[in-house]
Design an enzyme around this catalytic site. Structure first.
Site, PDB file in Angstrom:
ATOM      1  N   CYS A 164       0.809  -1.220   0.000  1.00  0.00           N
ATOM      2  CA  CYS A 164       0.000   0.000   0.000  1.00  0.00           C
ATOM      3  C   CYS A 164       0.841   1.268   0.000  1.00  0.00           C
ATOM      4  O   CYS A 164       0.301   2.366  -0.161  1.00  0.00           O
ATOM      5  CB  CYS A 164      -0.929   0.007   1.208  1.00  0.00           C
ATOM      6  N   HIS A 304      -4.108   7.423   5.792  1.00  0.00           N
ATOM      7  CA  HIS A 304      -4.163   6.098   5.160  1.00  0.00           C
ATOM      8  C   HIS A 304      -5.542   5.504   5.419  1.00  0.00           C
ATOM      9  O   HIS A 304      -6.153   4.940   4.508  1.00  0.00           O
ATOM     10  CB  HIS A 304      -3.058   5.204   5.719  1.00  0.00           C
ATOM     11  N   GLU A 315      -2.684   4.666  13.323  1.00  0.00           N
ATOM     12  CA  GLU A 315      -2.401   5.905  12.599  1.00  0.00           C
ATOM     13  C   GLU A 315      -2.812   7.116  13.421  1.00  0.00           C
ATOM     14  O   GLU A 315      -2.095   8.123  13.465  1.00  0.00           O
ATOM     15  CB  GLU A 315      -3.104   5.916  11.241  1.00  0.00           C
ATOM     16  N   LYS A 336     -10.533   6.858   1.379  1.00  0.00           N
ATOM     17  CA  LYS A 336     -10.843   5.446   1.152  1.00  0.00           C
ATOM     18  C   LYS A 336     -12.293   5.128   1.525  1.00  0.00           C
ATOM     19  O   LYS A 336     -12.828   4.105   1.095  1.00  0.00           O
ATOM     20  CB  LYS A 336      -9.899   4.554   1.967  1.00  0.00           C
ATOM     21  N   HIS A 341      -9.882   1.012  -1.029  1.00  0.00           N
ATOM     22  CA  HIS A 341      -8.433   0.921  -0.861  1.00  0.00           C
ATOM     23  C   HIS A 341      -7.813   0.499  -2.184  1.00  0.00           C
ATOM     24  O   HIS A 341      -7.931  -0.646  -2.598  1.00  0.00           O
ATOM     25  CB  HIS A 341      -8.107  -0.088   0.241  1.00  0.00           C
ATOM     26  N   PHE A 400       1.387  -3.278   4.029  1.00  0.00           N
ATOM     27  CA  PHE A 400       1.858  -4.605   4.432  1.00  0.00           C
ATOM     28  C   PHE A 400       3.373  -4.659   4.230  1.00  0.00           C
ATOM     29  O   PHE A 400       3.916  -4.111   3.265  1.00  0.00           O
ATOM     30  CB  PHE A 400       1.205  -5.690   3.574  1.00  0.00           C
TER      31      PHE A 400
END
Length: 414
Positions: A164, A304, A315, A336, A341, A400
């Site tokens: 990501c 994010h 976050e 998002k 995403h 990830f």
């Protein structure tokens, strides 16, 4: 060596909300969700049966029939978004030294649609039926190589792949290429088209996706207490960035200045964030320091914000740790909630939105925010867009592998 100033002069997107910049932005400000049931393949056995897919995209409107045979969908999205960004920038490539114009783009998964189709063909009809275009279509660097070929970009050119954070890394490296004098202009961003039966099954097995099948448009709910996973998205985001004096010399319209970049890793877990947010904190700190920004200068953060339990909590924690009391004064939103995403493309599309927020003084909302979570206690611009002047903003991408990037934009002041 002094670092050169870098400005944003062109933007382009293909998203679940629209096939160009203005239609996407209008839908974003209206708080519209791009989530809908998946009809492109059988989802009867998948726990999650919806996604934010790009709809009504007609390859024939952009490519010849031979070209569509050579380009995976994720590359097609990038070429369309890239063309829009270049066109909107006003850049005349015929008047440029093309060896000074480069291209760095990101993707998390690459040409998985071609991979799945060819694997089925191979099993049914044998190796002799595999197309000679299979490898060039599937490889993750195809979007960069094909963009360089199509637009005639002869400067530095490669692809990044860090889940990501892929597009965040691509933009950061493009930023450095201009700062350090390697190129004068860069096309940068990212693309993804990974909504396939296999990808969906994999994310379902990770229990990363929302299963709110009866209410797809309400499924992506970043920072809301009742979030239950992210919603897969797809599309592309492209930016033209260039050295300030180069942009001024050609009379370009400057949308924002790209001033800072941070990149770290948690070194903790392949899919989960560090529970203290240390890597995310350092990425934000690096971007602020790189851009010469104090926390008080930041008016907006495009988070994010995946709508997963751990990400949103960590976050939020990282933002508060780095920005201190000011974290409660600024505006944070997750787009998002509307586009889903976009995996490796998310950082690009979100930086496009951040640049527009600065240039137009409009902040997109976080939709589906209904029930506050005690662990997520910032101002997430809930449900309705706002008109707010922003002097500087951040865009976070946390992927990830523990990859973290943060990009800092500022209003251009001459």
């Amino acid at each position: 060596m002094s670092r050169r100033r870098v400005v944003v002069t062109g933007l382009g997107v293909v998203t679940p909300l629209g096939l160009d910049l203005e239609s996407t932005w209008d839908a974003l400000l209206a708080g519209r969700s791009g989530a809908a049931p998946i009809t492109s393949f059988d989802v009867s056995e998948h726990p999650t049966k919806f996604a934010c897919q790009v709809r009504d995209f007609d390859p024939a409107a952009h490519f010849s029939v031979p070209d569509t045979r050579k380009l995976d969908v994720y590359t097609q999205y990038m070429l369309v978004a890239g063309k829009e960004a270049l066109t909107r920038s006003g850049l005349d490539l015929d008047r440029e030294d093309r060896t000074r114009v480069g291209c760095i783009l990101g993707t998390g998964i690459g040409g998985i649609q071609e991979l799945e189709k060819t694997k089925e063909l191979f099993l049914e009809r044998g190796p002799r039926r595999v197309s000679p275009f299979f490898i060039p279509k599937m490889m993750s660097n195809a979007l960069a190589g094909e963009s360089a070929i199509r637009f005639g970009l002869e400067g530095t050119c490669f692809a990044t792949s860090s889940a990501c954070a892929s597009a965040g890394h691509a933009i950061g490296m493009a930023f450095r290429a201009v700062q350090w004098g390697e190129c004068d202009v860069m096309l940068t961003g990212g693309s993804e088209a990974a909504t396939t039966a296999l990808s969906l099954a994999g994310f379902c097995s990770l229990k990363a996706l929302s299963t709110r099948n009866d209410e797809p448009t309400r499924a992506s709910r970043p920072f809301d207490r009742d979030r239950d996973g992210f919603v897969m998205g797809e599309g592309a985001g492209a930016l033209v960035i260039e050295e300030l004096e180069h942009a001024k010399a050609r009379g370009a319209t400057i949308l924002a200045e790209l001033v800072g970049y941070g990149s770290t890793d948690d070194a903790f877990h392949i899919t989960a964030p560090d529970d203290e947010g240390k890597g995310a904190c350092r990425a934000i700190q690096q971007a602020l320091r790189d851009g010469g920004l104090t926390p008080e200068r930041i008016g907006y953060i495009n988070a994010h914000g995946t709508s997963t339990s751990l990400n949103d909590k960590i976050e939020t924690l990282a933002i508060k740790k780095v920005l201190g009391a000011h974290a409660h004064e600024l505006h944070v939103s997750s787009t998002k909630s509307m586009v889903g995403h976009l995996l490796g493309a998310s950082g690009a599309v979100e930086l496009v939105f951040t640049a527009l927020a600065i240039e137009r003084g409009q902040l997109p909302p976080t939709i589906n925010y209904e029930t506050p979570d005690p662990d997520c206690d910032l101002d997430y611009v809930p449900n309705e867009a706002r008109e707010v002047r922003v002097d500087a903003a951040l865009s976070n991408s946390l992927g990830f592998g523990g990859h973290n990037t943060c990009l800092a934009l500022a209003r251009f002041e001459g």
